[in-house]
Design an enzyme around this catalytic site. Structure first.
Site, short mmCIF file in Angstrom:
data_model
loop_
_atom_site.label_atom_id
_atom_site.label_comp_id
_atom_site.label_asym_id
_atom_site.label_seq_id
_atom_site.Cartn_x
_atom_site.Cartn_y
_atom_site.Cartn_z
CD GLU A 120 -2.62 1.29 2.62
OE1 GLU A 120 -3.15 0.21 2.98
OE2 GLU A 120 -2.76 2.35 3.26
CD GLU A 125 -3.34 7.58 5.39
OE1 GLU A 125 -4.37 6.97 5.68
OE2 GLU A 125 -2.19 7.22 5.74
#
Length: 245
Positions: A120, A125
């Protein structure tokens, strides 16, 4: 040293209609918490939660009862996948406590059960309870959130958090550079791995791009949710993918 040349191989400027281009994107739907204790239900092509307005994609989280959840939102995944290149997204983040916008990638080989072994890449974020702190991460079997998250960095850029910013990775077989507004803030290198195998670096394969606005969860919700500030919007101006010529 020869300078690498890149060309745009895929883009979405969200300027063709008021609806998401379903030739380019698909929806991830559901409200099972997504392994993080998240509070939202991701709907499918629901205008209240996702719409193109003034040539910008608006992902909107609403505080409402829906499918046994108290929040709705949207999560989209590119139908195309890429191996290496520059993945660039210009966006403006929501900032209320409890918001968790994310621009990230999973491999085309992801089957719903093979995380984190599959890999990933978290391009950026942001948690609403730490406004201005941008997070970059990579996950693999050996290095992940639940073990030793070797490839992770948080930076504080409070001065830019209220504006549109360009979030980007530059990615090849040796490294992934994490950038905001063309400035590199974190470099992850394959050479840092002990064995340099797929358990440590599963990033030499095609990945798909994911954009979503989550609500709450074990991290983003640990200081509560400012529900009085809802609805919240994650606004995406464009997405562009470049690869070496």
């Amino acid at each position: 040293m020869k300078k690498d040349n890149y060309e745009c191989v895929w883009k979405d400027d969200f300027d063709k209609s008021s609806n998401l281009d379903l030739n380019k994107w698909e929806f991830s739907v559901g409200g099972n918490g997504w392994g993080n204790g998240e509070l939202q239900f991701y709907t499918e092509n629901r205008k209240k939660n996702i719409q193109i307005i003034n040539n910008q994609l608006v992902i909107r989280s609403i505080f409402e009862k829906y499918q046994n959840k108290n929040f709705t939102s949207a999560k989209i995944i590119s139908k195309t996948s890429w191996k290496y290149g520059k993945i660039r997204v210009r966006a403006k983040l929501p900032l209320a406590k409890g918001t968790w916008p994310a621009i990230w990638m999973l491999p085309a080989s992801y089957n719903g059960t093979n995380w984190p072994n599959c890999g990933e890449i978290d391009i950026c974020e942001h948690y609403g309870h730490t406004i201005g702190e941008f997070l970059f991460s990579m996950h693999s079997y050996k290095y992940n959130y639940f073990k030793n998250n070797k490839f992770h960095k948080a930076i504080n850029l409070i001065d830019i958090v209220n504006q549109f910013n360009i979030f980007e990775i530059e990615w090849d077989e040796n490294y992934i550079l994490f950038k905001i507004n063309n400035e590199t803030y974190y470099s992850a290198c394959k050479s840092e791995c002990e064995y340099k195998n797929n358990n440590e670096w599963p990033f030499d394969q095609e990945f798909r791009l994911i954009i979503n606005l989550a609500v709450g969860g074990f991290e983003a919700g640990k200081y509560g949710i400012d529900v009085e500030k809802w609805p919240q919007e994650f606004i995406i101006d464009y997405v562009r993918i470049y690869q070496k010529t």
